[in-house]
Design a protein around this motif. Sequence first.
Motif, PDB file in Angstrom:
ATOM      1  N   TYR A 115      -6.054  41.496   3.194  1.00 27.11           N
ATOM      2  CA  TYR A 115      -4.721  41.586   3.594  1.00 27.11           C
ATOM      3  C   TYR A 115      -4.215  42.863   2.974  1.00 27.11           C
ATOM      4  N   GLY A 116      -4.822  43.430   1.946  1.00 27.52           N
ATOM      5  CA  GLY A 116      -4.457  44.715   1.184  1.00 27.52           C
ATOM      6  C   GLY A 116      -5.468  45.801   1.176  1.00 27.52           C
ATOM      7  N   PRO A 117      -6.140  45.971   1.897  1.00 26.77           N
ATOM      8  CA  PRO A 117      -7.248  46.822   1.956  1.00 26.77           C
ATOM      9  C   PRO A 117      -7.086  48.462   1.304  1.00 26.77           C
ATOM     10  N   SER A 118      -7.711  48.767   0.169  1.00 27.71           N
ATOM     11  CA  SER A 118      -7.496  50.126  -0.447  1.00 27.71           C
ATOM     12  C   SER A 118      -8.625  50.997  -0.540  1.00 27.71           C
ATOM     13  N   ILE A 119      -9.675  50.594  -0.144  1.00 29.32           N
ATOM     14  CA  ILE A 119     -10.882  51.171  -0.137  1.00 29.32           C
ATOM     15  C   ILE A 119     -10.597  52.580   0.798  1.00 29.32           C
ATOM     16  N   SER A 149     -14.845  48.011   5.084  1.00 34.35           N
ATOM     17  CA  SER A 149     -13.308  47.470   4.580  1.00 34.35           C
ATOM     18  C   SER A 149     -12.594  47.087   6.177  1.00 34.35           C
ATOM     19  N   MET A 150     -11.866  46.064   5.848  1.00 31.31           N
ATOM     20  CA  MET A 150     -11.005  45.680   6.859  1.00 31.31           C
ATOM     21  C   MET A 150      -9.909  46.637   7.552  1.00 31.31           C
ATOM     22  N   ILE A 160      -1.467  42.603   8.355  1.00 34.23           N
ATOM     23  CA  ILE A 160      -2.574  41.480   8.776  1.00 34.23           C
ATOM     24  C   ILE A 160      -1.996  40.232   8.335  1.00 34.23           C
ATOM     25  N   VAL A 161      -1.583  39.682   9.801  1.00 33.63           N
ATOM     26  CA  VAL A 161      -0.766  38.515   9.472  1.00 33.63           C
ATOM     27  C   VAL A 161      -1.770  37.433   9.937  1.00 33.63           C
ATOM     28  N   TRP A 162      -2.661  36.763   9.175  1.00 39.54           N
ATOM     29  CA  TRP A 162      -3.727  35.799   9.705  1.00 39.54           C
ATOM     30  C   TRP A 162      -3.638  34.599   8.853  1.00 39.54           C
ATOM     31  N   ARG A 163      -3.905  33.415   9.305  1.00 37.72           N
ATOM     32  CA  ARG A 163      -4.091  32.316   8.733  1.00 37.72           C
ATOM     33  C   ARG A 163      -5.455  32.184   7.855  1.00 37.72           C
ATOM     34  N   VAL A 187     -21.087  46.896  -4.782  1.00 36.96           N
ATOM     35  CA  VAL A 187     -19.768  46.601  -5.679  1.00 36.96           C
ATOM     36  C   VAL A 187     -18.800  45.908  -4.478  1.00 36.96           C
ATOM     37  N   VAL A 188     -18.202  44.788  -4.950  1.00 34.39           N
ATOM     38  CA  VAL A 188     -17.459  44.182  -3.967  1.00 34.39           C
ATOM     39  C   VAL A 188     -15.905  44.268  -4.665  1.00 34.39           C
ATOM     40  N   ASP A 189     -15.061  44.725  -4.031  1.00 33.58           N
ATOM     41  CA  ASP A 189     -13.645  44.873  -4.414  1.00 33.58           C
ATOM     42  C   ASP A 189     -12.938  43.345  -4.016  1.00 33.58           C
ATOM     43  N   MET A 190     -12.820  42.672  -4.745  1.00 35.81           N
ATOM     44  CA  MET A 190     -12.358  41.046  -4.433  1.00 35.81           C
ATOM     45  C   MET A 190     -10.743  41.171  -4.370  1.00 35.81           C
ATOM     46  N   PRO A 191     -10.183  40.409  -3.696  1.00 38.23           N
ATOM     47  CA  PRO A 191      -8.619  40.279  -3.435  1.00 38.23           C
ATOM     48  C   PRO A 191      -8.301  39.631  -4.979  1.00 38.23           C
TER      49      PRO A 191
END
Length: 325
Positions: A115-119, A149-150, A160-163, A187-191
Amino acid sequence: MALFTYSRLSHLLRIYANKPPVLRTAAEITHGPPCCVQLVRCQRTMDSKALQERQKQHMAKGLPKQKPITGVKRVIVVASGKGGVGKSTTAVNLALAVMANDPSKSVGLLDADVYGPSIPKLMNLKGNPELSDNNLMIPLINYGIPCMSMGFLVEDVAPIVWRGLMVMSAIDKLLRQVDWGSLDYLVVDMPPGTGDVQLSITQNIPIAGAVIVSTPQDIALLDARRGAEMFKKVNVPVLGLVQNMSVFQCPNCNHQTHIFGSDGARQLADTLGVQLLGDIPLHLNIREMSDRGKPVVVSSPDSPEAEAYRKVASAVIQRLEEINP
């Protein structure tokens, strides 16, 4: 196969709500012999144990089997209980610092915050990933770090308006349909939070360890503890805590101010029985370089801020060697 839909659930609930109870009321039982009361209690206990056993069996069948990511030796997740504590900035500089400490190691970076990709912003990357001959996405590379990244798949300002199901599908594609090549560390940047994405990742791939990022502020520490406890419940080793924005030093007089409190993460680490991996200061250079897509570890490698990240990276690798020699 029939679907267990919301309407079907409502129908079942209405049936059970209108169905008379099997067990007698307390007034009815009172007039019966004591042995009947004991029989009912015994039956209720047996039913409860049988139900719990069936639930455990169903849960065991429903959990996916962990499968390693092709070409990746160890996965490190960087998480926080809440947003706004500098998790993504820490993840980026951690990945760069691991490689800076040992250039022979190959490190990748996965942005799991759908929902909030920063990479893309932090690593100064744009564009869509190309596909390999095996129809796998090829990561975009900057500063020697392959990234996925998304944010590479949608427009910069597109929401990104997803269910949930669509998010889970996207996470699966980011985990399984990327050609990482050969990596020593991913390295995984988790939400932020402790929701579906966290559970999906921890249940689908083996994770070497989790790094929890928090500020020293009490409200952030509450959520950081929830995050650490979640990883313990799913049997993911907590490598330790990073105390971000630990202190602000005035650029004019060098006076230090603990804006978000002092040593909160250190105290939480002691409470949880884990290690404090290091302190990252609240510094203008970190913010400015991050906004420009030039992480401080590569843009100002000799600065005290970069040194702080390198110390955290050393502590993380040391903990990994202790846990997984």
